[in-house]
Design a protein around this motif. Structure first.
Motif, PDB file in Angstrom:
ATOM      1  N   LEU A 242    -117.325 -17.077  46.538  1.00 59.10           N
ATOM      2  CA  LEU A 242    -118.113 -18.258  46.193  1.00 59.10           C
ATOM      3  C   LEU A 242    -119.556 -18.115  46.661  1.00 59.10           C
ATOM      4  O   LEU A 242    -120.499 -18.484  45.955  1.00 59.10           O
ATOM      5  N   GLU A 243    -119.746 -17.557  47.851  1.00 61.57           N
ATOM      6  CA  GLU A 243    -121.111 -17.321  48.350  1.00 61.57           C
ATOM      7  C   GLU A 243    -121.882 -16.406  47.419  1.00 61.57           C
ATOM      8  O   GLU A 243    -123.034 -16.654  47.082  1.00 61.57           O
ATOM      9  N   ARG A 244    -121.234 -15.340  46.989  1.00 61.02           N
ATOM     10  CA  ARG A 244    -121.913 -14.363  46.122  1.00 61.02           C
ATOM     11  C   ARG A 244    -122.276 -14.988  44.779  1.00 61.02           C
ATOM     12  O   ARG A 244    -123.352 -14.740  44.239  1.00 61.02           O
ATOM     13  N   ALA A 245    -121.368 -15.785  44.238  1.00 61.73           N
ATOM     14  CA  ALA A 245    -121.652 -16.424  42.947  1.00 61.73           C
ATOM     15  C   ALA A 245    -122.723 -17.497  43.100  1.00 61.73           C
ATOM     16  O   ALA A 245    -123.602 -17.646  42.243  1.00 61.73           O
ATOM     17  N   THR A 246    -122.656 -18.238  44.193  1.00 65.00           N
ATOM     18  CA  THR A 246    -123.616 -19.324  44.411  1.00 65.00           C
ATOM     19  C   THR A 246    -125.034 -18.775  44.579  1.00 65.00           C
ATOM     20  O   THR A 246    -126.011 -19.363  44.106  1.00 65.00           O
ATOM     21  N   GLU A 247    -125.136 -17.607  45.232  1.00 65.76           N
ATOM     22  CA  GLU A 247    -126.456 -16.981  45.435  1.00 65.76           C
ATOM     23  C   GLU A 247    -127.161 -16.680  44.122  1.00 65.76           C
ATOM     24  O   GLU A 247    -128.382 -16.703  44.048  1.00 65.76           O
ATOM     25  N   THR A 248    -126.384 -16.367  43.095  1.00 66.70           N
ATOM     26  CA  THR A 248    -126.996 -15.967  41.816  1.00 66.70           C
ATOM     27  C   THR A 248    -126.942 -17.073  40.761  1.00 66.70           C
ATOM     28  O   THR A 248    -127.473 -16.900  39.664  1.00 66.70           O
ATOM     29  N   ALA A 249    -126.289 -18.186  41.078  1.00 63.46           N
ATOM     30  CA  ALA A 249    -126.044 -19.206  40.054  1.00 63.46           C
ATOM     31  C   ALA A 249    -127.198 -20.194  39.893  1.00 63.46           C
ATOM     32  O   ALA A 249    -127.124 -21.099  39.046  1.00 63.46           O
TER      33      ALA A 249
END
Ligand code: ZN
Ligand code: ZN
Length: 265
Positions: A242-249
């Motif tokens: 979730l952190e990785r997706a949130t960083e790019t979202a």
């Protein structure tokens, strides 16, 4: 429109989980999007399987189609589907035969698999089976269903489902490598289910899946209202994904798919 996650595992099931399966409902019409291993039992927990109106398949990998087999056995051999009384069932002249919409070439795939297992026509006889034209719109009850080819290891199609009742627009990305078509297809969707299969990009050969960061990137570029990472294993740390997706979202709300979660739009 209500979208319920029946299964969100990748090609191997979570503990007590199921592979891809999403139940989409509106006005009493029920559409099953994908029927991967484990999905039939999960479907039965939510509805009577003879009442399903239609099933749509994005691509013919086992984790998206395998439970068409037990589903077909049920439609063919369940006591209540028989033309004669089988107590306590009264018998029927009109056994349930939900519509099955396979991608181009899908009928041959199912027949090939079922031939190896000794019942070539099981699936096509149990369901009212047809292959969709990815260029055309399917009109299924209150839904308009459209498709867009996405890059994967076999022909695969992202699926858009629009409610003609509310105008709600749900886009499901199927399984795919990073690609522009998905971003364009999902643009502005109310709800976007995007796969996040990989903890890191494939190290060799053609790409066929997304990492969580790549999924987030697709979410940002598509400018959707809300996104859910799916096709993700319980062996991955959901906090990290979730952190990785949130960083790019780009500030768009992203969640991780959880079995039984219900979305309304
Ligand atoms: Zn696949
Ligand atoms: Zn898959």
């Amino acid at each position: 429109m209500r979208v319920r996650i029946l299964g969100k595992s990748p090609a191997w099931q979570d503990v007590d989980g199921a592979c891809s399966g999403y139940l989409v409902e509106e006005d009493g019409y029920t559409l099953l999007l994908e029927c991967g291993n484990g999905v039939f039992g999960k479907l039965r927990a939510h509805m009577d399987y003879v009442d399903l109106d239609a099933c749509v398949i994005s691509h013919c990998h086992a984790d998206h189609t395998l439970d068409l087999v037990p589903y077909s056995y049920a439609l063919s051999f369940a006591p209540r589907q028989q033309p004669v009384p089988v107590p306590p069932w009264p018998g029927t002249d009109t056994p349930a035969r939900p519509r099955l919409h396979l991608p181009p070439g899908g009928e041959k795939v199912m027949r090939t698999v079922m031939t190896a297992w000794g019942m070539p026509a099981l699936v096509e006889q149990a369901f009212a089976s047809a292959e969709y034209d990815p260029e055309a719109t399917l009109h299924l009850g209150p839904f308009e269903v459209r498709f867009r080819a996405v890059p994967h290891f076999v022909p695969a199609y992202a699926v858009e489902i629009v409610s003609t009742v509310t105008g709600g627009r749900f886009v499901y990305g199927s399984d795919c490598a990073p690609n522009e078509d998905l971003v364009e297809f999902a643009s502005g969707a109310d709800l976007f289910f995007v796969e996040a299969t990989l903890p890191r990009p494939e190290r060799a050969g053609p790409r066929g899946h997304l990492t969580a960061a790549e999924a987030g990137e697709a979410v940002r570029r598509a400018g959707v209202a809300r996104a859910v990472l799916t096709h993700i294993s319980d062996e991955e740390d959901p906090v990290v994904a979730l952190e990785r997706a949130t960083e790019t979202a780009g500030g768009i709300p992203v969640e991780i798919a959880v079995a039984d979660a219900l979305y309304e739009l």
